[in-house]
Design a protein around this motif. Structure first.
Motif, PDB file in Angstrom:
ATOM      1  N   GLU A  43     -12.818 -18.537   2.412  1.00  0.00           N
ATOM      2  CA  GLU A  43     -11.752 -17.753   3.060  1.00  0.00           C
ATOM      3  C   GLU A  43     -11.156 -16.731   2.091  1.00  0.00           C
ATOM      4  O   GLU A  43     -10.904 -15.581   2.456  1.00  0.00           O
ATOM      5  CB  GLU A  43     -10.651 -18.688   3.575  1.00  0.00           C
ATOM      6  N   ILE A  44     -10.956 -17.160   0.855  1.00  0.00           N
ATOM      7  CA  ILE A  44     -10.398 -16.257  -0.147  1.00  0.00           C
ATOM      8  C   ILE A  44     -11.380 -15.130  -0.438  1.00  0.00           C
ATOM      9  O   ILE A  44     -10.996 -13.967  -0.577  1.00  0.00           O
ATOM     10  CB  ILE A  44     -10.018 -17.037  -1.432  1.00  0.00           C
ATOM     11  N   GLU A  45     -12.700 -15.472  -0.479  1.00  0.00           N
ATOM     12  CA  GLU A  45     -13.715 -14.445  -0.711  1.00  0.00           C
ATOM     13  C   GLU A  45     -13.728 -13.431   0.439  1.00  0.00           C
ATOM     14  O   GLU A  45     -13.796 -12.222   0.212  1.00  0.00           O
ATOM     15  CB  GLU A  45     -15.088 -15.114  -0.843  1.00  0.00           C
ATOM     16  N   LYS A  46     -13.639 -13.940   1.674  1.00  0.00           N
ATOM     17  CA  LYS A  46     -13.586 -13.037   2.834  1.00  0.00           C
ATOM     18  C   LYS A  46     -12.343 -12.158   2.769  1.00  0.00           C
ATOM     19  O   LYS A  46     -12.396 -10.966   3.053  1.00  0.00           O
ATOM     20  CB  LYS A  46     -13.586 -13.837   4.137  1.00  0.00           C
ATOM     21  N   LEU A  47     -11.230 -12.772   2.391  1.00  0.00           N
ATOM     22  CA  LEU A  47      -9.977 -12.021   2.287  1.00  0.00           C
ATOM     23  C   LEU A  47     -10.089 -10.924   1.233  1.00  0.00           C
ATOM     24  O   LEU A  47      -9.639  -9.794   1.456  1.00  0.00           O
ATOM     25  CB  LEU A  47      -8.825 -12.974   1.950  1.00  0.00           C
ATOM     26  N   LEU A  48     -10.718 -11.237   0.105  1.00  0.00           N
ATOM     27  CA  LEU A  48     -10.909 -10.234  -0.943  1.00  0.00           C
ATOM     28  C   LEU A  48     -11.816  -9.094  -0.466  1.00  0.00           C
ATOM     29  O   LEU A  48     -11.568  -7.923  -0.771  1.00  0.00           O
ATOM     30  CB  LEU A  48     -11.483 -10.885  -2.209  1.00  0.00           C
ATOM     31  N   LYS A  49     -12.862  -9.447   0.304  1.00  0.00           N
ATOM     32  CA  LYS A  49     -13.750  -8.418   0.848  1.00  0.00           C
ATOM     33  C   LYS A  49     -12.990  -7.505   1.819  1.00  0.00           C
ATOM     34  O   LYS A  49     -13.141  -6.285   1.786  1.00  0.00           O
ATOM     35  CB  LYS A  49     -14.948  -9.059   1.553  1.00  0.00           C
ATOM     36  N   VAL A  50     -12.198  -8.147   2.680  1.00  0.00           N
ATOM     37  CA  VAL A  50     -11.410  -7.361   3.645  1.00  0.00           C
ATOM     38  C   VAL A  50     -10.427  -6.469   2.903  1.00  0.00           C
ATOM     39  O   VAL A  50     -10.251  -5.294   3.253  1.00  0.00           O
ATOM     40  CB  VAL A  50     -10.678  -8.285   4.646  1.00  0.00           C
ATOM     41  N   ALA A  52     -10.790  -5.235  -0.084  1.00  0.00           N
ATOM     42  CA  ALA A  52     -11.551  -4.151  -0.701  1.00  0.00           C
ATOM     43  C   ALA A  52     -11.925  -3.104   0.352  1.00  0.00           C
ATOM     44  O   ALA A  52     -11.847  -1.896   0.091  1.00  0.00           O
ATOM     45  CB  ALA A  52     -12.809  -4.708  -1.368  1.00  0.00           C
ATOM     46  N   GLN A  53     -12.313  -3.577   1.545  1.00  0.00           N
ATOM     47  CA  GLN A  53     -12.655  -2.639   2.626  1.00  0.00           C
ATOM     48  C   GLN A  53     -11.434  -1.828   3.051  1.00  0.00           C
ATOM     49  O   GLN A  53     -11.538  -0.622   3.277  1.00  0.00           O
ATOM     50  CB  GLN A  53     -13.225  -3.391   3.827  1.00  0.00           C
ATOM     51  N   VAL A  54     -10.294  -2.485   3.157  1.00  0.00           N
ATOM     52  CA  VAL A  54      -9.058  -1.777   3.518  1.00  0.00           C
ATOM     53  C   VAL A  54      -8.736  -0.724   2.461  1.00  0.00           C
ATOM     54  O   VAL A  54      -8.367   0.408   2.781  1.00  0.00           O
ATOM     55  CB  VAL A  54      -7.884  -2.771   3.695  1.00  0.00           C
ATOM     56  N   SER A  55      -8.898  -1.083   1.204  1.00  0.00           N
ATOM     57  CA  SER A  55      -8.641  -0.141   0.122  1.00  0.00           C
ATOM     58  C   SER A  55      -9.600   1.047   0.197  1.00  0.00           C
ATOM     59  O   SER A  55      -9.190   2.203   0.030  1.00  0.00           O
ATOM     60  CB  SER A  55      -8.784  -0.858  -1.215  1.00  0.00           C
ATOM     61  N   GLU A  56     -10.870   0.762   0.489  1.00  0.00           N
ATOM     62  CA  GLU A  56     -11.860   1.834   0.610  1.00  0.00           C
ATOM     63  C   GLU A  56     -11.529   2.745   1.792  1.00  0.00           C
ATOM     64  O   GLU A  56     -11.576   3.973   1.670  1.00  0.00           O
ATOM     65  CB  GLU A  56     -13.252   1.229   0.788  1.00  0.00           C
ATOM     66  N   MET A  61      -9.427   7.744   4.101  1.00  0.00           N
ATOM     67  CA  MET A  61      -8.449   8.395   4.978  1.00  0.00           C
ATOM     68  C   MET A  61      -7.592   9.399   4.213  1.00  0.00           C
ATOM     69  O   MET A  61      -7.314  10.494   4.708  1.00  0.00           O
ATOM     70  CB  MET A  61      -7.550   7.349   5.659  1.00  0.00           C
ATOM     71  N   LEU A  62      -7.193   9.054   3.002  1.00  0.00           N
ATOM     72  CA  LEU A  62      -6.423   9.994   2.191  1.00  0.00           C
ATOM     73  C   LEU A  62      -7.251  11.236   1.877  1.00  0.00           C
ATOM     74  O   LEU A  62      -6.748  12.368   1.932  1.00  0.00           O
ATOM     75  CB  LEU A  62      -5.960   9.327   0.890  1.00  0.00           C
ATOM     76  N   GLU A  63      -8.529  11.023   1.592  1.00  0.00           N
ATOM     77  CA  GLU A  63      -9.427  12.147   1.331  1.00  0.00           C
ATOM     78  C   GLU A  63      -9.581  13.023   2.584  1.00  0.00           C
ATOM     79  O   GLU A  63      -9.551  14.247   2.508  1.00  0.00           O
ATOM     80  CB  GLU A  63     -10.793  11.605   0.894  1.00  0.00           C
ATOM     81  N   ASN A  64      -9.726  12.365   3.740  1.00  0.00           N
ATOM     82  CA  ASN A  64      -9.849  13.110   4.999  1.00  0.00           C
ATOM     83  C   ASN A  64      -8.582  13.900   5.312  1.00  0.00           C
ATOM     84  O   ASN A  64      -8.656  15.025   5.824  1.00  0.00           O
ATOM     85  CB  ASN A  64     -10.173  12.169   6.152  1.00  0.00           C
ATOM     86  N   ILE A  65      -7.437  13.321   5.016  1.00  0.00           N
ATOM     87  CA  ILE A  65      -6.171  14.024   5.242  1.00  0.00           C
ATOM     88  C   ILE A  65      -6.101  15.263   4.350  1.00  0.00           C
ATOM     89  O   ILE A  65      -5.702  16.340   4.806  1.00  0.00           O
ATOM     90  CB  ILE A  65      -4.972  13.078   4.998  1.00  0.00           C
ATOM     91  N   ASP A  66      -6.506  15.112   3.086  1.00  0.00           N
ATOM     92  CA  ASP A  66      -6.525  16.266   2.179  1.00  0.00           C
ATOM     93  C   ASP A  66      -7.457  17.355   2.704  1.00  0.00           C
ATOM     94  O   ASP A  66      -7.115  18.539   2.688  1.00  0.00           O
ATOM     95  CB  ASP A  66      -6.968  15.843   0.777  1.00  0.00           C
ATOM     96  N   LYS A  67      -8.642  16.936   3.188  1.00  0.00           N
ATOM     97  CA  LYS A  67      -9.589  17.911   3.739  1.00  0.00           C
ATOM     98  C   LYS A  67      -9.010  18.590   4.976  1.00  0.00           C
ATOM     99  O   LYS A  67      -9.199  19.796   5.163  1.00  0.00           O
ATOM    100  CB  LYS A  67     -10.915  17.237   4.078  1.00  0.00           C
TER     101      LYS A  67
END
Length: 147
Positions: A43-50, A52-56, A61-67
């Motif tokens: 569960e902790i590994e899944k949470l860490l993956k999620v 990381a995905q949220v961070s990515e 999204m920040l890059e898209n907003i800048d564009k």
């Protein structure tokens, strides 16, 4: 675990503690946390993956907003250039119309002057006092094409 440690020893007790002096008090809490991590590792590994995905996704999204902001600025610049080009085209069209009219009037003036000279020449020949009328008739036939 960090929050729990700060809550218990945040008032400066941890800063002044001697090495391994908090083991008796905080050791069982650490043991519980370690046990929980071992039991719920997937569960902790899944949470860490999620996480990381949220961070990515967040960075994308920040890059898209800048564009999008850059594109908005580019669209504004493009709209300004388009408006300037439209104004220049209208001015060119107006100037072309003026020049065309001016040239037409000039051409018409030249035609009228030539026509006036021809009419005057014909009148002079017609009204002149020539002794031979046959020259008048020939000239009349040449200019007007008839008998």
């Amino acid at each position: 675990m960090k929050a729990d440690f700060k809550k218990r020893y945040g008032g400066g007790k941890a800063d002044t503690a001697i090495a391994k002096s908090l083991n008796k008090e905080f050791g069982p809490v650490m043991k519980e946390h370690m046990k929980y991590i071992i039991e719920h590792a997937e569960e902790i590994e899944k949470l860490l993956k999620v996480k990381a995905q949220v961070s990515e996704v967040k960075s994308i999204m920040l890059e898209n907003i800048d564009k999008a902001i850059d594109r908005g600025e580019n669209l504004t610049t493009l709209a300004d250039k388009t408006e300037n080009l439209r104004d220049q085209a209208q001015a060119y069209r107006n100037q072309g119309t003026k020049i065309r009219r001016k040239m037409w009037y000039q051409n018409m003036k030249i035609k009228l002057v030539v026509l006036g000279i021809l009419v005057l020449l014909i009148l002079v020949i017609w009204l002149s006092d020539w002794k031979d009328c046959s020259v008048k008739r020939k000239l009349f036939h040449i200019v007007f094409g008839g008998e």
